[in-house]
Design an enzyme around this catalytic site. Structure first.
Site, PDB file in Angstrom:
ATOM      1  N   HIS A  55     -15.254  27.105  -5.424  1.00  0.00           N
ATOM      2  CA  HIS A  55     -14.753  26.141  -4.199  1.00  0.00           C
ATOM      3  C   HIS A  55     -13.233  25.785  -4.313  1.00  0.00           C
ATOM      4  CE1 HIS A  55     -15.954  23.119  -7.487  1.00  0.00           C
ATOM      5  NE2 HIS A  55     -14.636  22.739  -7.213  1.00  0.00           N
TER       6      HIS A  55
HETATM    7  P1  TYD Z   1     -20.711  21.414  -9.646  1.00  0.00           P
HETATM    8  O1  TYD Z   1     -19.978  21.014  -8.310  1.00  0.00           O
HETATM    9  O2  TYD Z   1     -21.781  22.348  -9.343  1.00  0.00           O
HETATM   10  O3  TYD Z   1     -19.777  21.953 -10.535  1.00  0.00           O
HETATM   11  P2  TYD Z   1     -18.995  23.303 -10.821  1.00  0.00           P
HETATM   12  O4  TYD Z   1     -17.822  22.996  -9.764  1.00  0.00           O
HETATM   13  O5  TYD Z   1     -18.360  23.149 -12.365  1.00  0.00           O
HETATM   14  O6  TYD Z   1     -19.456  24.629 -10.522  1.00  0.00           O
HETATM   15  O7  TYD Z   1     -21.251  20.079 -10.039  1.00  0.00           O
HETATM   16  C1  TYD Z   1     -22.598  20.241 -11.074  1.00  0.00           C
HETATM   17  C2  TYD Z   1     -23.366  18.845 -10.503  1.00  0.00           C
HETATM   18  O8  TYD Z   1     -22.833  17.833 -11.140  1.00  0.00           O
HETATM   19  C3  TYD Z   1     -23.657  18.910  -9.149  1.00  0.00           C
HETATM   20  O9  TYD Z   1     -25.096  18.346  -9.073  1.00  0.00           O
HETATM   21  C4  TYD Z   1     -22.624  17.670  -8.634  1.00  0.00           C
HETATM   22  C5  TYD Z   1     -22.687  16.814 -10.165  1.00  0.00           C
HETATM   23  N1  TYD Z   1     -21.306  16.258 -10.119  1.00  0.00           N
HETATM   24  C6  TYD Z   1     -21.376  15.087 -10.372  1.00  0.00           C
HETATM   25  O10 TYD Z   1     -22.382  14.132 -10.332  1.00  0.00           O
HETATM   26  N2  TYD Z   1     -19.785  14.274 -10.692  1.00  0.00           N
HETATM   27  C7  TYD Z   1     -18.876  14.832 -10.417  1.00  0.00           C
HETATM   28  O11 TYD Z   1     -17.695  14.535 -10.733  1.00  0.00           O
HETATM   29  C8  TYD Z   1     -19.027  16.481 -10.598  1.00  0.00           C
HETATM   30  C9  TYD Z   1     -17.749  17.512 -10.934  1.00  0.00           C
HETATM   31  C10 TYD Z   1     -20.308  16.962 -10.269  1.00  0.00           C
END
Ligand code: TYD
Length: 133
Positions: A49
């Site tokens: 993303h």
């Molecule tokens: P995700 O965005 O899928 O992680 P990445 O970008 O590393 O692939 O995030 C994983 C999970 O964590 C998703 O359910 C959202 C949550 N999350 C939070 O609650 N707070 C945060 O600051 C972040 C980055 C993710």
């Protein structure tokens, strides 16, 4: 594409090493959020993303991982494997994190609180935005 690598000063003595991270000093923004990625399962790809506003600094404080960054025109791959090295990822950069070592701990310093509406999750949409199409 331009790489924004940050090298942090290691305060070392006979007891070991210490690195301090300070907002608007060696981290080029005010830090509103910190999270870390660990216990990575085999061959996962994370990220995939871009963000509209958020800036982040990534530091692989243990182990190693690869980061692919793409500005919509060109891409580059950076290996992070040192706790004294940070990678600044600005807004409107598509990122993918992969090849995590089993012991990798990826520390992320973020300029904003968590905001799902700040994400661009579709690569074609991202490309259209940055190319002004
Ligand atoms: P995700 O965005 O899928 O992680 P990445 O970008 O590393 O692939 O995030 C994983 C999970 O964590 C998703 O359910 C959202 C949550 N999350 C939070 O609650 N707070 C945060 O600051 C972040 C980055 C993710």
């Amino acid at each position: 594409m331009e790489l924004n690598k940050l090298i942090f000063k290691i305060n070392g003595d006979e007891r070991g090493s210490l690195i301090a991270l300070e907002q608007n000093k060696n981290i080029p923004f005010s830090i509103k959020r910190v999270y870390y990625i660990f216990d990575n399962k085999n061959s996962v790809v994370r990220g995939c993303h871009a963000h509209k506003k958020l800036k982040q600094v990534l530091i692989c404080v243990n182990g190693s991982c690869n980061i692919k960054m793409d500005n919509g025109f060109e891409s580059t791959i950076v290996k992070l494997d040192s706790p004294s090295e940070g990678l600044l990822i600005d807004s409107f950069i598509w990122r993918e994190m992969y090849d995590f070592s089993f012991d990798a701990v990826l520390l992320v310093l973020a300029s904003e609180l968590y905001d799902p509406s700040d994400y661009i999750r579709d690569y074609n949409e991202f490309k259209e935005i940055v190319r002004g199409e």
